[in-house]
Each structure stands twice: as structure tokens, then as C-alpha cells.
Design an enzyme around this catalytic site. Structure first.
Site, short mmCIF file in Angstrom:
data_model
loop_
_atom_site.label_atom_id
_atom_site.label_comp_id
_atom_site.label_asym_id
_atom_site.label_seq_id
_atom_site.Cartn_x
_atom_site.Cartn_y
_atom_site.Cartn_z
N LYS A 118 0.88 -1.11 0.02
CA LYS A 118 -0.07 -0.08 0.12
C LYS A 118 0.89 1.19 -0.12
O LYS A 118 1.86 1.53 0.48
CB LYS A 118 -1.01 -0.03 1.12
CG LYS A 118 -1.85 1.12 1.40
CD LYS A 118 -2.73 1.03 2.62
CE LYS A 118 -3.65 1.96 2.68
NZ LYS A 118 -4.69 1.88 4.07
N SER B 85 -9.42 2.18 3.67
CA SER B 85 -8.64 2.86 2.55
C SER B 85 -7.34 1.95 1.90
O SER B 85 -6.75 2.50 1.00
CB SER B 85 -7.46 4.11 3.51
OG SER B 85 -6.71 3.47 4.40
N SER C 289 -9.69 0.11 7.91
CA SER C 289 -9.28 0.09 6.42
C SER C 289 -8.60 -1.22 5.81
O SER C 289 -8.10 -1.30 4.76
CB SER C 289 -8.15 1.32 6.18
OG SER C 289 -8.64 2.42 6.31
#
Length: 493
Positions: A74, A152, A176
């Protein structure tokens, strides 16, 4: 190896093929890259390809339990030395900010032999439960590209669900990991506070609210990755007790008979869709078939206050991040999205004593959870109150954008906060995910398990919340559910 053969294995299975000499790391990497190139134009999950860096690594001698397995990380605090780290932010992207060193987490992944070949899409600073940053555009759900993969960690979830990689980096400060797992039919474990590292430059995010881990298709991959990642790091603010046994071993064991309390009522009093209720009801039936005792129950707490306490801490965090990026890049307000600027302004308008009161109330929420866990092993809820939203559905509406611009222009943040409008805007956003923040505030582990698909064909996960140190017990239950109701071969495209 072709793609269909590749997708038939999880990370541990691919590692075993490499160990047997049936495939090389370089061959696996090329299959993963080809799949990314095929699906990413539609899904927009991979935003920073690092193919050359990965090819060089795959050509070296690798060791570790996952040696040669490709992965994605990420683009938010999971840094790769020499690679861009934009955090979904326009100013960082414009200045092409790069990491100086690997983060401690990425270093541990590399020590296990993993081969990162790109970074995944995230909302600006990971601030939302969707992944639609201005800087890169929306990530899309492989089950239906008109819908969000969540956030997220939405870019990571989209790439794992589409079969690009068996595992991708994720982090969780309010859901997330669990939200995108629920949206994309994946397994998502949020470890407890302090279980995984943040270093080397800092060791805790948002007072421990946020934690690092991964998104996977199989439970055993998540368990092994937690074994690889967990453990103290230099400068840890506190030392969390190590697991009694390896998490991989927990995932291979039976959980025993459990007593589980469940709820389908939104703790905020907001809508819960029939599909989300059905997801939990089906999970309850499965648990009972497996011999567990399940009854309706929930912790006793002021959930609305808890969500606002979480939000106020995030306001302060965002204000600090905006200031840091301005100092780093020399940008002004043009370097940020409007929502980010508004959140940061609310953070600056929050007095220090109110911030401290928010943190102090966290202790009461943990006391409420401890009282609940004195009677139950876990709390079961929907992960999401509503099915994955359509792209753009959770964007700030034009009238609110206009109001926020005016507030920022005249400096009326404190007046807006006193009006109650911020709380109403927050509740409108929380209506999709009213169940996830509780585990972050209390610092306990929680997981989303993919046990339900809606009539429209979209995944919708079930969440289990445990107590401190319960990662192993959660993984044991997840593995039992995975065996009883397999999801690994349910693929979207």
C-alpha cells in the site's frame, strides 16, 4: 505457468512450488505483472509499478518462508527504499517524494523472501472508507467496477481479489483492512495495538489506533504474514506480549467451543441493510452448526460519542500531516483535497483539553468491551452496514463542498463545529461503516470474514471483534469457517 494455474494457489502454495523447483520467482513475477497489466486499466488498484526493481530482486537468491512470492504494498507508510511514497496526496506526487529506506514492515516482508513489485491506490492519507483520491482517481471493485473496493486499502483489495497477487499490504485506522476485505470477498485481520511495526522513523500511529498488516484470500497466508511481521521494534513505546504459539499454528488448529455475542443493530442508530443482516444471520447459523454457542448481545457503550472521539483524534492527525507535507514540499493549500483541508482545519480548531478528553474516554470503551468479553469470546457484527457503494456515492455533496470552502475562507471552523453540522456530516459517512472503529479505539484485534454475497453478486463480510492478544483465537475460528464455507475459489473476473 499461466494465470489460471497461478490463481489456484495462495502465497504459501506458490512458495512451495518454488521450493520444489516447479517454478521460479522470475516466472511468477511475470505472471503477476501480466495479470496486473490486463486488469489494472479497469480497476486502477496499482498506481506505482516497480517492475524493474522487482525483476532485479526476483533474479537474486531469495530465502525465507515465502521466498519468491510476488506481492504489492500500500502507498501509505509501507515504504520501499528508493520508491515513490505519495500517500494519495497531490503535493507529494507533484514533488515525486521517495522513501529513503524500507519501512520496518517491508524489511520483514523482504526477509521472508517476498518480492514487492508495486504500490497500491489509497485515499489521501488513508482518510476514507473508499479509495477515490484526486491524485490517482478511483480504485474499482473487481466484482463490479461501478462499485468501490472500499478503503483505505482499496487498491490492495482490488488487486488481491482480481488475482494479481495472493497478498497485498494494508493498514487499518478505522476499518481500512476490514472494510475492503468485506467489499472484495477477502479475509482481513486487523491485529491488535502494537502487534506490527511502523518503523524505522516512528513506532506508533494515532496513539495505536492504526495498525499494519495485509489482505489475503486464505486465512493461513494472513496467519503466516502476521508471524513474519509481528514483534517489537526499536523505540517501541510499549512491549506487547508475544503470542503463545505461532499464528500459523493457530490457524491450523481448532478453536474449541466458543460463546459469541452478535448484533445487527447499528450502534449509531443508522440504517443496516437487509443484506448485511442476512450476512450475520447466515454466519450465526454456520457457527451453530459448528457447535458454537451464539446469542444476541452487544457491549454497552455510547457508540456515537466513541465515533466522535475517534474522529477528533483523526482531525488532529490530519492537521499534523498537512503541516508536515507543506513543510516537506513547500506547497500551499492547493496541494490537498478540499475534504483534507477541512478535516485539518477542524483539527486545529479542537482545543488540547478536548483532545485529551477524547483519549481519556477510550478507557471507558475498553472497560465496556472487557465486561462483554467476560461473558463472550467474540462480538459478531456486519463489517459494513450497507453493500459496497457505487463509485462517487460517498463523495462530499456539492452543497457541503461550497459550505466547507466558505468556512475555510472566513476561518469559521469553530462555529461550524459548535453548530453540530460536523457531527451530522460524520454520521452520514459512518452510516456505511458504523461497526469498525470500535476495535481501533480499544486497540483489540478484529477480522472480516467473507461468508456472504448479495443478490447483486457483491461480497459483504462478517466482523468478529476479540480481546487483547486474541489474534490466534480469531485465526483459528476463521480457518474453521473457511473450511466449512470455502471462499478461496470464488473469484470475480
Amino acid at each position: 505457468m499461466n494465470f489460471e494455474e497461478y490463481r489456484a494457489f495462495d502465497a504459501m502454495g506458490l512458495a512451495e512450488l518454488i521450493q520444489k523447483g516447479e517454478v521460479t520467482p522470475a516466472e511468477l513475477l511475470e505472471v503477476a505483472i501480466a495479470r496486473a497489466e490486463a486488469v489494472n486499466p479497469q480497476l486502477n488498484g496499482l498506481i506505482i509499478p516497480l517492475y524493474d526493481m522487482a525483476r532485479e530482486r526476483a533474479g537474486t537468491t531469495l530465502s525465507g518462508p515465502l521466498a519468491g512470492v510476488p506481492m504489492l504494498v500500500k502507498d501509505l507508510f509501507q515504504e520501499i527504499g528508493g520508491a515513490p511514497c505519495y500517500q494519495g496526496n497531490k503535493a507529494r506526487k507533484a514533488r515525486d517524494i521517495k522513501a529513503d529506506v524500507d519501512s520496518t514492515l517491508v524489511a520483514r516482508w523482504k526477509q521472508a523472501g517476498l518480492v514487492p513489485f508495486g504500490r497500491t491506490n489509497t485515499p489521501e492519507f488513508g482518510a476514507k472508507g473508499i479509495t477515490e483520491p484526486d491524485s490517482f482517481g478511483p480504485a474499482r471493485n473487481p466484482w463490479n467496477p461501478d462499485h468501490t473496493p472500499g478503503g483505505s486499502s482499496g487498491g490492495s483489495a482490488a488487486m488481491v481479489a482480481a488475482g494479481v497477487v495472493p497478498v497485498a499490504g494494508a493498514n487499518d485506522g478505522g476499518g481500512s483492512i476490514r472494510i475492503p476485505a468485506a467489499c472484495c470477498g477477502l479475509f482481513g485481520l486487523k491485529p491488535g495495538r502494537g502487534r506490527t511495526p511502523w518503523g524505522p522513523h516512528f513506532t506508533e500511529a494515532m496513539h495505536g489506533i492504526a495498525v499494519n498488516h495485509v489482505l489475503t484470500r486464505s486465512v493461513r497466508d494472513s496467519a503466516l504474514l502476521l508471524d513474519i511481521a509481528q514483534g517489537d521494534e526499536r523505540g517501541s513505546l510499549f512491549r506487547i506480549a508475544p503470542p503463545e504459539q505461532a499464528y500459523a499454528r493457530s490457524a491450523a488448529s481448532r478453536p474449541g467451543k466458543l460463546r459469541i455475542g452478535f448484533s445487527t443493530r447499528s450502534p449509531l442508530g443508522t440504517e443496516v441493510s437487509p443484506e448485511a443482516v442476512r450476512a450475520v444471520e447466515n454466519t450465526v447459523a454456520l457457527l451453530r452448526d459448528l457447535g458454537h454457542e451464539v446469542e444476541e448481545a452487544e457491549p454497552q457503550m455510547d457508540a456515537r460519542q466513541m465515533c466522535m472521539d475517534w474522529l477528533n483524534v483523526w482531525f488532529g492527525q490530519c492537521a499534523a500531516e498537512v503541516d508536515e507535507v507543506k513543510e516537506l514540499t513547500g506547497c500551499g493549500d492547493e496541494g490537498f483535497e478540499l475534504d483534507t483541508l477541512a478535516i485539518a482545519a477542524f483539527g486545529r480548531a479542537t482545543p488540547a483539553h478536548e483532545y485529551v478528553k477524547c483519549q481519556t474516554r477510550w478507557q471507558g470503551y475498553m472497560i465496556a468491551l472487557d465486561a462483554f468479553l467476560a461473558r463472550y469470546d467474540f462480538w459478531l457484527t456486519p463489517t459494513l452496514a450497507l453493500p459496497p457503494a457505487e463509485i462517487g456515492a460517498m463523495a462530499t455533496p456539492p452543497w457541503q463542498q461550497a459550505a466547507l470552502k466558505m468556512v475555510l475562507k472566513v476561518g469559521a471552523e469553530k462555529l461550524l463545529m459548535k453548530s453540530g453540522m460536523i457531527e451530522q456530516m460524520a454520521l452520514e459517512n459512518f452510516k456505511y461503516m458504523p461497526f469498525t472503529q470500535f476495535a481501533n479505539v480499544t486497540g483489540v484485534p478484529a477480522m472480516s470474514v467473507p461468508l456472504h454475497w448479495t443478490e447483486a453478486g457483491l461480497p459483504l463480510g462478517s466482523q468478529f471483534v476479540g480481546g487483547h492478544g486474541d489474534e490466534g483465537k480469531l485465526l483459528a475460528l476463521a480457518a474453521q469457517l473457511e473450511e466449512a464455507a470455502p471462499w478461496f475459489n470464488k473469484v470475480p473476473m
